[in-house]
Design an enzyme around this catalytic site. Structure first.
Site, PDB file in Angstrom:
ATOM      1  N   ASP A  26       0.782  -1.189  -0.152  1.00  0.00           N
ATOM      2  CA  ASP A  26       0.052   0.003  -0.033  1.00  0.00           C
ATOM      3  C   ASP A  26       1.045   1.196  -0.044  1.00  0.00           C
ATOM      4  O   ASP A  26       1.941   1.115   0.415  1.00  0.00           O
ATOM      5  CB  ASP A  26      -1.024   0.003   1.274  1.00  0.00           C
ATOM      6  CG  ASP A  26      -1.865   1.146   1.357  1.00  0.00           C
ATOM      7  OD1 ASP A  26      -2.387   1.644   0.307  1.00  0.00           O
ATOM      8  OD2 ASP A  26      -1.765   1.893   2.405  1.00  0.00           O
ATOM      9  N   ASP A  28       0.022   5.400   0.457  1.00  0.00           N
ATOM     10  CA  ASP A  28      -0.079   6.346   1.392  1.00  0.00           C
ATOM     11  C   ASP A  28      -0.395   5.778   2.716  1.00  0.00           C
ATOM     12  O   ASP A  28      -1.147   4.897   2.764  1.00  0.00           O
ATOM     13  CB  ASP A  28      -1.334   7.242   1.079  1.00  0.00           C
ATOM     14  CG  ASP A  28      -1.222   8.680   1.638  1.00  0.00           C
ATOM     15  OD1 ASP A  28      -0.353   8.833   2.456  1.00  0.00           O
ATOM     16  OD2 ASP A  28      -1.944   9.454   1.314  1.00  0.00           O
TER      17      ASP A  28
END
Lengths: 306, 306
Positions: A26, A28
Site C-alpha cells: 500500500d 499512502d
C-alpha cells in the site's frame, strides 16, 4: 479463539523471506504521507528488490494514471516502473476488459480524467458525462440522449462530481434499454489531504448514485475486494501463497490480504496505531482484519536485511 | 393479526367528516402529476373548504418557496394561501428556529436558493457554499475559511450539488471547533420528472455527505418523520386526533400518518397502485405503512359530498 498477530522480529522475517517472492505495498501511510517519505523506506525497498523480491505498489486512488503514480514513487527513490503499479483504475480496467464486449460495449464513466485515460489505454470505449457550463442545467439531464451501447456505469472518486453527472448515471442504470453492470473503482468513504483535512472519497460518490437508483454496485474493484487482485493476478503471475501484503489500514489493506489469502504485515506509520494493535490482541477486531505480523514502520526491515 | 385498510364508502366518509376538522394533503400524486391536475380534485377541495375543513398542503419538496407552491396550487383552482403550505423547507426552518440561538448561530446550507430564502424569511442566519466558477477547485475547499458561527449543517436536494459543496459541509461536520447539528430536509432518494425520468432526491445528496463524514444526520424534517408535523403543530393548532392525512406513498405519507397518530387515506393516483392494496390486505407491508382507508382517487369524495 481469536486470531493474534505477531510483532515482526529477525526470525519471523527470515522465515518470511524464504517463503515469499512478491510484496504488495500500500502506498499512502506505508511509503509516504502526502509528499513526505516515511524515513528509511527507500533503502528497504531497494534492498528487497536487489534480493530478487518483486514489488508491486497497490493503491485505491483512481485520480492518477499508473505512469503518474510511478513518477511520484520514483521521486522518492523507490524501485518502480509503470508496470509495478496496481491502481484501482487499472484493476477496474482489467476487470471490465474481461466482462465487456470490447467491439461494442461502452463504459459510462463518472470519475477523473486520468481514470478515463487508464480505461482507454486498456482499449475500452468510454462515454463521459456531458458537463454543462457551470453547474445546474437539469433540463440538459432530461434531454440528454443516452448512448445506445453503454453497458456499464462506472463510478469513482470525482472531484468534479455534479448532481447532473449522477442524474445521467441514474438514467443509464434505470433505462429499460440498457442492461448495465454497475461498477465502482473503490469504496473508501473519504481520503486525507494536507495535515488534517478529509475530502469525500469514491465511497461517498458511489453512495449517492446507489441511493438514487435504489441498487448497490455489482462489483467494487479496489481493496479490500478480491477483484483488485483477481483482475491482474494472471497478468502478473501473483501466487497468493508466496505473497506478502503490507498496509496501514485494517479495513482495506489487511481485509484485502485476508480475502485474497495473502500473508499481511501491518505498519503503524499511517491510519493504524498502537491502540489498534491492542484492540487486535484483545480480540476486538474481526479475524479478517487481523494481520499476521505488525511492525512500527516498514523501515524497521532494514534491521533484518543486513 | 396484521392491520387492514378499508375501502372508503359513504358511511365511513360521513363518520370521518364528523370526527375531523383538518386534512393534510400530499401534493404530487394526490392533487396533480407534474403539471396535470388529477381530474375532479379542485371541486372536492373547494367543497371540503366550504364545509369548514382546514386544508394543508404537505410536501417534501424543498425546491420551491411556500409562495411559489401556493401559486402552483392556486393555478389548479385549489383553495390555498401561503400559510396552508407545509413544505420540508418550512418545517426545517421552524425546527431550526427552535434549536438554534437566533442571535448567533449560522446554518451552513446545501440546497436550493429557495430553501435559503425560506430559512432567511424565518430569521435564520445562513451561510452558503462557495461555488467556484465551473466545477472542481479542490484547493478552494482546502483554503476555504470556515465561518466561526456555523452551528448546523443542513443538506437538501440540490440540483447544483458539487463535490466541493460536500467537501465544505464535511469540513464543518469534522471540525473540532464546530459542534454542528446535522440536519436534512427530507430523505426521498429520488423524484420523478416528466413522463418516466427520475432525478436524484435529497436522500441521495444526504447519503453522500453522511458517507463522507461517517455519521448519520441527527434529524430529518420531511415526511415520514414526526419532526415535519411537530415543528409546525403548535403554530397551526393541528390536533392529531382530528386530522386526516391523504397520500399516495406508503413509505412517506402513510408512515408519516402512523408516526404522528393521524388517520390516513391512501389514493391510487400516484405511486401506490391496486397491487399495493393487495399487498396491504395480505399483510405483506409493515403495520405503520397500512392506511386506515383507501380510494382510487381523491376525486371519489365528490360522490359522498353531495
Amino acid at each position: 479463539m481469536p486470531k493474534k498477530c505477531e510483532h515482526l522480529n529477525k526470525e519471523i522475517f527470515n522465515c518470511l523471506m524464504k517463503s515469499i517472492n512478491t510484496i504488495l505495498l500500500d502506498c499512502d501511510g506505508v511509503l509516504y504521507r502526502g509528499n513526505c517519505m516515511v524515513p528509511g523506506v527507500d533503502a528497504v525497498l531497494n534492498k528487497l528488490k536487489s534480493m530478487g523480491k518483486r514489488l508491486f505498489y497497490v493503491t485505491n486512488n483512481s485520480s492518477k494514471t499508473r505512469i503518474q503514480f510511478s513518477k511520484k514513487l520514483a521521486s522518492f527513490g523507490f524501485p518502480v516502473c509503470e508496470n509495478n503499479v496496481i491502481s484501482s483504475s487499472y484493476s477496474t480496467a482489467m476487470y471490465l476488459r474481461s466482462k465487456l464486449n470490447l467491439n461494442k460495449d461502452h463504459v459510462f464513466c463518472i470519475g477523473s480524467d486520468n481514470l478515463v485515460t487508464e480505461l482507454k489505454q486498456a482499449c475500452l470505449k468510454v462515454v463521459t458525462p456531458e458537463i454543462p457550463e457551470g453547474v445546474g442545467g437539469v433540463e440538459k439531464a432530461l434531454n440528454y440522449k443516452l448512448h445506445p451501447d453503454v453497458a456499464c456505469v462506472l463510478i469513482a472518486n470525482d472531484e468534479n462530481l455534479t448532481y447532473l453527472k449522477v442524474a445521467e448515471g441514474m438514467r443509464y442504470l434505470l433505462s429499460k434499454d440498457h442492461e448495465c453492470i454497475f461498477v465502482a473503482t473503490n469504496s473508501d468513504s473519504s481520503y486525507p489531504v494536507g495535515v488534517d483535512i478529509l475530502l469525500p472519497g469514491a465511497g461517498s460518490c458511489v453512495k449517492m448514485l446507489e441511493t438514487a437508483v435504489g441498487r448497490n454496485v455489482d462489483v467494487t474493484c479496489g481493496k479490500p475486494n478480491v477483484t483488485m487482485l483477481k483482475a491482474v493476478q494472471d497478468e502478473f503471475e501473483i501466487e497468493s501463497d508466496k505473497t506478502l501484503m503490507v498496509g496501514d489500514r485494517l479495513d482495506t489493506d489487511i481485509e484485502f490480504a485476508s480475502h485474497c489469502s495473502l500473508r499481511s504485515l501491518l505498519v503503524l506509520t499511517g491510519c493504524a496505531n498502537s491502540g489498534d494493535v491492542t484492540r487486535i490482541q484483545n480480540g476486538d477486531v474481526p479475524d479478517t482484519s487481523v494481520p499476521n505480523y505488525y511492525t512500527e514502520s516498514l523501515a524497521d526491515l532494514a534491521k533484518y536485511l543486513v
